[in-house]
Design a protein around this motif. Structure first.
Motif, PDB file in Angstrom:
ATOM      1  N   LEU A 282      -5.008 -24.254  16.250  1.00  7.09           N
ATOM      2  CA  LEU A 282      -3.804 -23.648  15.669  1.00  7.09           C
ATOM      3  C   LEU A 282      -3.553 -22.239  16.195  1.00  7.09           C
ATOM      4  O   LEU A 282      -2.434 -21.952  16.645  1.00  7.09           O
ATOM      5  CB  LEU A 282      -3.886 -23.675  14.144  1.00  7.09           C
ATOM      6  N   PRO A 283      -4.540 -21.334  16.181  1.00  7.85           N
ATOM      7  CA  PRO A 283      -4.244 -20.008  16.735  1.00  7.85           C
ATOM      8  C   PRO A 283      -3.974 -20.020  18.237  1.00  7.85           C
ATOM      9  O   PRO A 283      -3.245 -19.180  18.737  1.00  7.85           O
ATOM     10  CB  PRO A 283      -5.484 -19.176  16.415  1.00  7.85           C
ATOM     11  N   PHE A 284      -4.541 -20.984  18.949  1.00  6.38           N
ATOM     12  CA  PHE A 284      -4.272 -21.076  20.386  1.00  6.38           C
ATOM     13  C   PHE A 284      -2.852 -21.567  20.654  1.00  6.38           C
ATOM     14  O   PHE A 284      -2.137 -21.005  21.473  1.00  6.38           O
ATOM     15  CB  PHE A 284      -5.282 -22.015  21.057  1.00  6.38           C
ATOM     16  N   ALA A 285      -2.445 -22.613  19.951  1.00  3.39           N
ATOM     17  CA  ALA A 285      -1.150 -23.232  20.218  1.00  3.39           C
ATOM     18  C   ALA A 285       0.013 -22.502  19.543  1.00  3.39           C
ATOM     19  O   ALA A 285       1.098 -22.417  20.111  1.00  3.39           O
ATOM     20  CB  ALA A 285      -1.179 -24.694  19.761  1.00  3.39           C
ATOM     21  N   PHE A 286      -0.209 -21.974  18.343  1.00  5.51           N
ATOM     22  CA  PHE A 286       0.865 -21.349  17.572  1.00  5.51           C
ATOM     23  C   PHE A 286       0.382 -20.030  16.961  1.00  5.51           C
ATOM     24  O   PHE A 286       0.212 -19.933  15.742  1.00  5.51           O
ATOM     25  CB  PHE A 286       1.339 -22.289  16.456  1.00  5.51           C
ATOM     26  N   PRO A 287       0.162 -19.004  17.781  1.00  9.23           N
ATOM     27  CA  PRO A 287      -0.410 -17.769  17.243  1.00  9.23           C
ATOM     28  C   PRO A 287       0.478 -17.076  16.209  1.00  9.23           C
ATOM     29  O   PRO A 287      -0.034 -16.520  15.230  1.00  9.23           O
ATOM     30  CB  PRO A 287      -0.621 -16.893  18.472  1.00  9.23           C
ATOM     31  N   HIS A 288       1.787 -17.091  16.401  1.00  5.76           N
ATOM     32  CA  HIS A 288       2.681 -16.440  15.434  1.00  5.76           C
ATOM     33  C   HIS A 288       2.606 -17.134  14.079  1.00  5.76           C
ATOM     34  O   HIS A 288       2.496 -16.483  13.034  1.00  5.76           O
ATOM     35  CB  HIS A 288       4.120 -16.431  15.959  1.00  5.76           C
ATOM     36  N   PHE A 289       2.662 -18.451  14.066  1.00  4.55           N
ATOM     37  CA  PHE A 289       2.562 -19.218  12.820  1.00  4.55           C
ATOM     38  C   PHE A 289       1.216 -18.986  12.152  1.00  4.55           C
ATOM     39  O   PHE A 289       1.132 -18.824  10.940  1.00  4.55           O
ATOM     40  CB  PHE A 289       2.778 -20.713  13.114  1.00  4.55           C
ATOM     41  N   TRP A 290       0.151 -18.943  12.943  1.00  5.39           N
ATOM     42  CA  TRP A 290      -1.190 -18.747  12.397  1.00  5.39           C
ATOM     43  C   TRP A 290      -1.320 -17.380  11.734  1.00  5.39           C
ATOM     44  O   TRP A 290      -1.881 -17.258  10.644  1.00  5.39           O
ATOM     45  CB  TRP A 290      -2.227 -18.907  13.514  1.00  5.39           C
ATOM     46  N   LYS A 291      -0.786 -16.324  12.376  1.00  9.53           N
ATOM     47  CA  LYS A 291      -0.841 -14.989  11.789  1.00  9.53           C
ATOM     48  C   LYS A 291      -0.057 -14.939  10.479  1.00  9.53           C
ATOM     49  O   LYS A 291      -0.515 -14.338   9.503  1.00  9.53           O
ATOM     50  CB  LYS A 291      -0.272 -13.962  12.771  1.00  9.53           C
ATOM     51  N   LYS A 292       1.100 -15.586  10.442  1.00  6.66           N
ATOM     52  CA  LYS A 292       1.901 -15.617   9.214  1.00  6.66           C
ATOM     53  C   LYS A 292       1.155 -16.354   8.112  1.00  6.66           C
ATOM     54  O   LYS A 292       1.101 -15.915   6.962  1.00  6.66           O
ATOM     55  CB  LYS A 292       3.245 -16.282   9.490  1.00  6.66           C
ATOM     56  N   MET A 293       0.548 -17.476   8.456  1.00  4.91           N
ATOM     57  CA  MET A 293      -0.185 -18.269   7.486  1.00  4.91           C
ATOM     58  C   MET A 293      -1.391 -17.492   6.943  1.00  4.91           C
ATOM     59  O   MET A 293      -1.673 -17.527   5.742  1.00  4.91           O
ATOM     60  CB  MET A 293      -0.644 -19.582   8.128  1.00  4.91           C
ATOM     61  N   MET A 294      -2.097 -16.785   7.811  1.00  4.27           N
ATOM     62  CA  MET A 294      -3.254 -16.012   7.372  1.00  4.27           C
ATOM     63  C   MET A 294      -2.851 -14.840   6.479  1.00  4.27           C
ATOM     64  O   MET A 294      -3.538 -14.527   5.508  1.00  4.27           O
ATOM     65  CB  MET A 294      -4.043 -15.483   8.574  1.00  4.27           C
ATOM     66  N   SER A 295      -1.720 -14.203   6.778  1.00  5.86           N
ATOM     67  CA  SER A 295      -1.283 -13.097   5.926  1.00  5.86           C
ATOM     68  C   SER A 295      -0.858 -13.607   4.556  1.00  5.86           C
ATOM     69  O   SER A 295      -1.102 -12.956   3.540  1.00  5.86           O
ATOM     70  CB  SER A 295      -0.154 -12.309   6.587  1.00  5.86           C
ATOM     71  N   GLU A 296      -0.234 -14.774   4.505  1.00  5.56           N
ATOM     72  CA  GLU A 296       0.129 -15.369   3.219  1.00  5.56           C
ATOM     73  C   GLU A 296      -1.112 -15.795   2.441  1.00  5.56           C
ATOM     74  O   GLU A 296      -1.172 -15.640   1.223  1.00  5.56           O
ATOM     75  CB  GLU A 296       1.070 -16.546   3.419  1.00  5.56           C
ATOM     76  N   ALA A 297      -2.102 -16.314   3.136  1.00  5.44           N
ATOM     77  CA  ALA A 297      -3.337 -16.732   2.467  1.00  5.44           C
ATOM     78  C   ALA A 297      -4.086 -15.522   1.908  1.00  5.44           C
ATOM     79  O   ALA A 297      -4.677 -15.600   0.829  1.00  5.44           O
ATOM     80  CB  ALA A 297      -4.227 -17.508   3.434  1.00  5.44           C
ATOM     81  N   SER A 298      -4.050 -14.408   2.616  1.00  2.00           N
ATOM     82  CA  SER A 298      -4.758 -13.224   2.115  1.00  2.00           C
ATOM     83  C   SER A 298      -4.080 -12.633   0.890  1.00  2.00           C
ATOM     84  O   SER A 298      -4.716 -11.903   0.127  1.00  2.00           O
ATOM     85  CB  SER A 298      -4.885 -12.177   3.218  1.00  2.00           C
ATOM     86  N   ALA A 299      -2.806 -12.956   0.683  1.00  2.00           N
ATOM     87  CA  ALA A 299      -2.092 -12.456  -0.494  1.00  2.00           C
ATOM     88  C   ALA A 299      -2.272 -13.369  -1.710  1.00  2.00           C
ATOM     89  O   ALA A 299      -1.903 -12.984  -2.814  1.00  2.00           O
ATOM     90  CB  ALA A 299      -0.605 -12.317  -0.170  1.00  2.00           C
ATOM     91  N   MET A 300      -2.856 -14.540  -1.506  1.00  2.00           N
ATOM     92  CA  MET A 300      -3.045 -15.485  -2.610  1.00  2.00           C
ATOM     93  C   MET A 300      -4.197 -15.038  -3.503  1.00  2.00           C
ATOM     94  O   MET A 300      -5.153 -14.426  -3.024  1.00  2.00           O
ATOM     95  CB  MET A 300      -3.355 -16.890  -2.076  1.00  2.00           C
ATOM     96  N   PRO A 301      -4.132 -15.367  -4.779  1.00  2.00           N
ATOM     97  CA  PRO A 301      -5.263 -15.073  -5.664  1.00  2.00           C
ATOM     98  C   PRO A 301      -6.501 -15.876  -5.241  1.00  2.00           C
ATOM     99  O   PRO A 301      -6.397 -16.977  -4.690  1.00  2.00           O
ATOM    100  CB  PRO A 301      -4.785 -15.531  -7.038  1.00  2.00           C
ATOM    101  N   GLU A 302      -7.677 -15.306  -5.514  1.00  2.00           N
ATOM    102  CA  GLU A 302      -8.922 -15.960  -5.102  1.00  2.00           C
ATOM    103  C   GLU A 302      -9.103 -17.319  -5.768  1.00  2.00           C
ATOM    104  O   GLU A 302      -9.665 -18.229  -5.163  1.00  2.00           O
ATOM    105  CB  GLU A 302     -10.114 -15.061  -5.421  1.00  2.00           C
ATOM    106  N   GLY A 303      -8.633 -17.465  -6.977  1.00  2.00           N
ATOM    107  CA  GLY A 303      -8.755 -18.750  -7.669  1.00  2.00           C
ATOM    108  C   GLY A 303      -8.040 -19.864  -6.928  1.00  2.00           C
ATOM    109  O   GLY A 303      -8.565 -20.975  -6.807  1.00  2.00           O
ATOM    110  N   ASN A 304      -6.844 -19.570  -6.428  1.00  2.00           N
ATOM    111  CA  ASN A 304      -6.098 -20.580  -5.666  1.00  2.00           C
ATOM    112  C   ASN A 304      -6.834 -20.940  -4.377  1.00  2.00           C
ATOM    113  O   ASN A 304      -6.867 -22.110  -3.975  1.00  2.00           O
ATOM    114  CB  ASN A 304      -4.707 -20.066  -5.327  1.00  2.00           C
TER     115      ASN A 304
END
Length: 61
Positions: free
Chosen positions: A19-41
């Motif tokens: 995923l980061p190799f093929a779609f780096p922009h999407f991967w960065k967006k997904m990781m930033s959204e995941a870091s904003a999620m609560p730990e329980g989720n």
């Protein structure tokens, strides 16, 4: 036994790297959204992934 374990680990690394190799922009967006999620989720998502992996492992082995 160890050969199979190392092969499985290698496949995990390959799949995780696709995923980061093929779609780096999407991967960065997904990781930033995941870091904003609560730990329980994140824990629920991790548990769900583990359960699916175990079920697939039981079915196909």
């Amino acid at each position: 036994m160890f050969e199979t374990l190392f092969a499985a680990f290698a496949l995990v690394l390959i799949i995780e790297g696709l995923l980061p190799f093929a779609f780096p922009h999407f991967w960065k967006k997904m990781m930033s959204e995941a870091s904003a999620m609560p730990e329980g989720n994140l824990r629920v998502m991790g548990l769900f992934s583990i359960a699916i992996g175990l079920i697939l492992l039981l079915i196909f082995s």
